[in-house]
Design a protein around this motif. Sequence first.
Motif, mmCIF file in Angstrom:
data_model
loop_
_atom_site.group_PDB
_atom_site.id
_atom_site.type_symbol
_atom_site.label_atom_id
_atom_site.label_comp_id
_atom_site.label_asym_id
_atom_site.label_seq_id
_atom_site.Cartn_x
_atom_site.Cartn_y
_atom_site.Cartn_z
ATOM 1 N N ILE A 1 0.840 -1.205 0.000
ATOM 2 C CA ILE A 1 0.000 0.000 0.000
ATOM 3 C C ILE A 1 0.870 1.248 0.000
ATOM 4 C CG2 ILE A 1 -1.650 1.317 1.390
ATOM 5 C CD1 ILE A 1 -2.858 -1.343 2.282
ATOM 6 N N MET A 2 1.985 1.211 0.711
ATOM 7 C CA MET A 2 2.889 2.360 0.751
ATOM 8 C C MET A 2 3.559 2.627 -0.594
ATOM 9 S SD MET A 2 2.884 3.933 3.615
ATOM 10 C CE MET A 2 4.416 4.836 3.433
ATOM 11 N N ILE A 3 3.613 1.603 -1.460
ATOM 12 C CA ILE A 3 4.223 1.799 -2.780
ATOM 13 C C ILE A 3 3.449 2.846 -3.574
ATOM 14 C CG2 ILE A 3 4.575 0.662 -5.011
ATOM 15 C CD1 ILE A 3 5.499 -1.789 -3.565
ATOM 16 N N ARG A 4 2.147 2.887 -3.428
ATOM 17 C CA ARG A 4 1.353 3.883 -4.154
ATOM 18 C C ARG A 4 1.760 5.296 -3.753
ATOM 19 N NH1 ARG A 4 -4.810 3.086 -3.974
ATOM 20 N NH2 ARG A 4 -4.633 4.222 -5.946
ATOM 21 N N ARG A 5 2.013 5.483 -2.483
ATOM 22 C CA ARG A 5 2.460 6.804 -2.019
ATOM 23 C C ARG A 5 3.855 7.116 -2.554
ATOM 24 N NH1 ARG A 5 5.013 9.457 2.143
ATOM 25 N NH2 ARG A 5 3.928 11.302 2.939
ATOM 26 N N GLN A 6 4.712 6.098 -2.571
ATOM 27 C CA GLN A 6 6.068 6.308 -3.074
ATOM 28 C C GLN A 6 6.061 6.657 -4.560
ATOM 29 O OE1 GLN A 6 8.379 6.212 -0.858
ATOM 30 N NE2 GLN A 6 10.240 6.441 -2.073
ATOM 31 N N CYS A 7 5.186 6.041 -5.315
ATOM 32 C CA CYS A 7 5.080 6.345 -6.750
ATOM 33 C C CYS A 7 4.592 7.774 -6.970
ATOM 34 C CB CYS A 7 4.140 5.361 -7.431
ATOM 35 S SG CYS A 7 4.828 3.702 -7.612
ATOM 36 N N ALA A 8 3.676 8.231 -6.129
ATOM 37 C CA ALA A 8 3.204 9.612 -6.247
ATOM 38 C C ALA A 8 4.327 10.595 -5.951
ATOM 39 C CB ALA A 8 2.028 9.842 -5.305
ATOM 40 N N ILE A 9 5.187 10.268 -4.975
ATOM 41 C CA ILE A 9 6.288 11.161 -4.606
ATOM 42 C C ILE A 9 7.376 11.167 -5.664
ATOM 43 C CG2 ILE A 9 8.143 11.525 -2.930
ATOM 44 C CD1 ILE A 9 6.264 10.425 -0.788
ATOM 45 N N GLU A 10 7.766 9.986 -6.158
ATOM 46 C CA GLU A 10 8.898 9.896 -7.072
ATOM 47 C C GLU A 10 8.517 10.157 -8.522
ATOM 48 O OE1 GLU A 10 11.350 6.492 -6.772
ATOM 49 O OE2 GLU A 10 11.442 6.516 -4.582
ATOM 50 N N LEU A 11 7.391 9.602 -8.974
ATOM 51 C CA LEU A 11 7.031 9.687 -10.392
ATOM 52 C C LEU A 11 5.909 10.668 -10.679
ATOM 53 C CD1 LEU A 11 7.149 5.855 -11.215
ATOM 54 C CD2 LEU A 11 8.946 7.551 -11.572
ATOM 55 N N GLY A 12 5.109 10.975 -9.654
ATOM 56 C CA GLY A 12 3.994 11.882 -9.882
ATOM 57 C C GLY A 12 2.789 11.218 -10.507
ATOM 58 N N ILE A 13 2.675 9.901 -10.413
ATOM 59 C CA ILE A 13 1.548 9.188 -11.004
ATOM 60 C C ILE A 13 0.626 8.670 -9.909
ATOM 61 C CG2 ILE A 13 2.935 8.491 -12.996
ATOM 62 C CD1 ILE A 13 3.047 5.670 -11.800
ATOM 63 N N ILE A 14 -0.622 8.439 -10.296
ATOM 64 C CA ILE A 14 -1.596 7.829 -9.389
ATOM 65 C C ILE A 14 -1.644 6.350 -9.733
ATOM 66 C CG2 ILE A 14 -3.982 7.820 -8.608
ATOM 67 C CD1 ILE A 14 -4.200 10.699 -9.542
ATOM 68 N N LEU A 15 -1.008 5.556 -8.915
ATOM 69 C CA LEU A 15 -0.913 4.126 -9.196
ATOM 70 C C LEU A 15 -2.258 3.459 -8.932
ATOM 71 C CD1 LEU A 15 1.356 2.082 -9.984
ATOM 72 C CD2 LEU A 15 1.480 1.500 -7.562
ATOM 73 N N PRO A 16 -2.726 2.630 -9.862
ATOM 74 C CA PRO A 16 -3.988 1.918 -9.611
ATOM 75 C C PRO A 16 -3.818 0.913 -8.482
ATOM 76 C CG PRO A 16 -2.914 1.078 -11.596
ATOM 77 C CD PRO A 16 -2.148 2.301 -11.169
ATOM 78 N N SER A 17 -4.923 0.489 -7.940
ATOM 79 C CA SER A 17 -4.869 -0.502 -6.856
ATOM 80 C C SER A 17 -4.190 -1.774 -7.345
ATOM 81 C CB SER A 17 -6.278 -0.820 -6.364
ATOM 82 O OG SER A 17 -6.888 0.342 -5.838
ATOM 83 N N ILE A 18 -3.350 -2.330 -6.491
ATOM 84 C CA ILE A 18 -2.608 -3.546 -6.846
ATOM 85 C C ILE A 18 -3.436 -4.751 -6.406
ATOM 86 C CG2 ILE A 18 -0.464 -4.815 -6.555
ATOM 87 C CD1 ILE A 18 0.888 -2.158 -5.875
ATOM 88 N N ARG A 19 -3.882 -5.532 -7.368
ATOM 89 C CA ARG A 19 -4.692 -6.717 -7.069
ATOM 90 C C ARG A 19 -3.773 -7.837 -6.591
ATOM 91 N NH1 ARG A 19 -9.642 -8.851 -8.789
ATOM 92 N NH2 ARG A 19 -10.009 -10.741 -7.554
ATOM 93 N N MET A 20 -4.077 -8.396 -5.431
ATOM 94 C CA MET A 20 -3.258 -9.466 -4.872
ATOM 95 C C MET A 20 -4.109 -10.723 -4.757
ATOM 96 S SD MET A 20 -1.337 -7.274 -1.890
ATOM 97 C CE MET A 20 -0.264 -8.635 -1.493
ATOM 98 N N ARG A 21 -3.575 -11.823 -5.259
ATOM 99 C CA ARG A 21 -4.322 -13.074 -5.186
ATOM 100 C C ARG A 21 -3.365 -14.250 -5.105
ATOM 101 N NH1 ARG A 21 -7.709 -13.287 -10.560
ATOM 102 N NH2 ARG A 21 -7.616 -11.030 -10.442
ATOM 103 N N ASP A 22 -3.782 -15.304 -4.388
ATOM 104 C CA ASP A 22 -2.968 -16.512 -4.336
ATOM 105 C C ASP A 22 -3.268 -17.369 -5.550
ATOM 106 O OD1 ASP A 22 -5.513 -16.952 -3.493
ATOM 107 O OD2 ASP A 22 -4.997 -18.563 -2.111
ATOM 108 N N ASN A 23 -2.269 -18.113 -5.981
ATOM 109 C CA ASN A 23 -2.388 -18.935 -7.185
ATOM 110 C C ASN A 23 -1.811 -20.312 -6.867
ATOM 111 O OD1 ASN A 23 -2.318 -20.129 -9.709
ATOM 112 N ND2 ASN A 23 -1.593 -18.293 -10.762
ATOM 113 N N VAL A 24 -2.678 -21.321 -6.829
ATOM 114 C CA VAL A 24 -2.248 -22.675 -6.452
ATOM 115 C C VAL A 24 -1.348 -23.280 -7.517
ATOM 116 C CG1 VAL A 24 -4.258 -23.092 -5.019
ATOM 117 C CG2 VAL A 24 -4.351 -23.652 -7.454
ATOM 118 N N ARG A 25 -1.339 -22.717 -8.724
ATOM 119 C CA ARG A 25 -0.494 -23.266 -9.779
ATOM 120 C C ARG A 25 0.959 -22.823 -9.629
ATOM 121 N NH1 ARG A 25 -3.876 -21.433 -14.932
ATOM 122 N NH2 ARG A 25 -4.008 -19.577 -13.608
#
Length: 680
Positions: free
Chosen positions: A372-396
């Motif tokens: 979650i903090m990566i979104r804030r870091q991207c706003a500070i360093e790159l000036g972009i609004i990072l979309p939500s990062i979808r996290m999911r487990d994958n049994v494969r």
Amino acid sequence: MKKSDIMTSALILGIIMIIILPLPTWLFDALIIMNIILSLFIMLTTLFIKEALEFSVLPTLLLITTLFRLSLNLSSTKLILGNGGDAGEVIKTFGSFVIGGNLVVGIVAFLIIVAIQFIVITKGAERVSEVAARFTLDAMPGKQMAIDADLNTGAIDEATARKRRSDIQREADFYGAMDGASKFIKGDAIIAIVIIIVNIVGGLIVGLTMEHYDISKAVNIYVLATVGDGLVSQIPALLISTSTGIVVTRSASDASFGVDLTKQLLSNPTTMLVCGGILLAMCLIPGFPVPQLLVISTVLISTGLYMRSKIKTKPAGEPVPEDKTKELAEEKRKPENVLNLLQVEQLELEFGYGIVPMIDTSLGGDLLDRIIMIRRQCAIELGIILPSIRMRDNVRLNTNEYKIMIKGVEVAGGEVMPDHYLAINSDGVDETITGVETIEPTFGLPALWITKKQRERAELLGYTTIDPPSVITTHLMEVIKAHAYELVNRQQVQMLMENLSQQQPALVEEVVPKMFTYGDIQKILVRLLRENIPIKNLATIIETLAEYGTVTKNPDDLTEYVRQNLARVITSRFLTGDDVAVLALDSKVEQLIAEKTKRTEAGIVTVLEPSQLQSIFKNTREIMDKMTIQGKKSVALTAPAIRPRFKKLIEQIAPNLTVLSYAEVEQSMELHIESIIKMT
């Protein structure tokens, strides 16, 4: 000057005055009581703190209290020897009531207290302080690197990083100061023995020669007063030394010592029941005090049974109401909404089930908070609004494997080892450590997976150690930087423009939609991010578009104008530091590119002969390889009109080569050309 500073200065000055001026007995009694209460206050404070830095003034306070105690010892000596053994009611009470007027008991009690303080508590606290100071100083580089890693991954912000660095420095200073302050207490214990000997000898001399007492009366008056004085001074000294030991042996915690003690020592009812049973069995041994054993065992067993009754298993989940069950069943019978299956996430992190504990907060995982903090870091360093990062487990996926996906396509991945640390030999350390060999997923560096026990030794040797969550977040952050231009869409551009309009509404109204659409602005922002130029200074970008929007609508030309107005940002980002190698494009190569560039309906294209391309590629590759061996990153400089053309040509073999124009360099910047890119 603050009132607290004035009061502290007056307090220290008052302690000095106690040494110089004679004191009446009533004032001396008050000061002795203050000394006892102060030492008790300090000890209680050490019990309620959660970590040592909460009481960082303790080393200096130890010096002040030691000086205060020694000044009282000097005053008591003057009163005992000069006032016929009368040094106040407190010393008299300690000499008569506390020890029952028995000189032998008093002297033995005094010596035992001094021995406990000097040999047990003070010596132990001194050793703990010394070891803690040494290990704290040795671990500082590793802790600093860990903070930098967390900052780079976005797990913490700059303010938190500064605070953590400050805490590390304060911790090292604290334990170093405690190592020295413990010497004060050690010296105080030694001088106490000297003072009591001096008082006894001096008192007997005064009583026999000046007061003309017989030997028994002199001993009764002066020795009794001296022993009482020794006990009065050593009890506060014992409390202070105990406080020192508590602080230096206290590990960091989220609760006070009392809470931790209750949780860790008294939370297991089985222990109390076993101890109570042992005491009951001891009642059968002839000669043991049965009533006392029965009382204590009864208390332990009763408390254990009570605590066991309070511990209940977690209740099972509440049954689902019948109406809710029917509703869920009907929902399952409905036709599947296939529209949800057509949605493609912009940014995803898939992982095996072995990484789940790093994400589950109930299991102590903090990977989700770091991401979650990566979104804030991207706003500070790159000036972009990072979309939500979808996290999911994958049994494969493998147990500890993860992969990063952008718009449904895997772009990077790796594998971690939970409960281990990734050790990277970034400083070329000769001494090796044992571990599982691997490749660091972000930058492709050789590394080792080591156990937690090996971490401290690895950091002392100079290895950089990173925990598995930091490995994943660092990799994710670098992937986002490399693909930031793919994550900027029209919706995000609209959000950025709306935010800018709150600060400069006139500028936004002039540009959008009169001159450019959100799509036009998106093209320019994407071109900037593709070459790792942050778009945080959006106002300058839009002002440039407003200035040149009437001249051209070509996004490539407008991007070059924007880059020139961002010269300060570009110079600071790419041309600062000792590890930058500046390369210049030969004038013949520039002339060739200019001649071979044509403007067509499809845009501006540059067509060189294969032999010419191979010649430029070969020379560029050789120069970059040479700079890489020297540990430098290459930056190529060329004319403004040639820059975009050369960048498109050279990214076939060197996509990471930064290409700048002379117009994008600050005028005050002095450049040293390391090499010239020519046609061989």
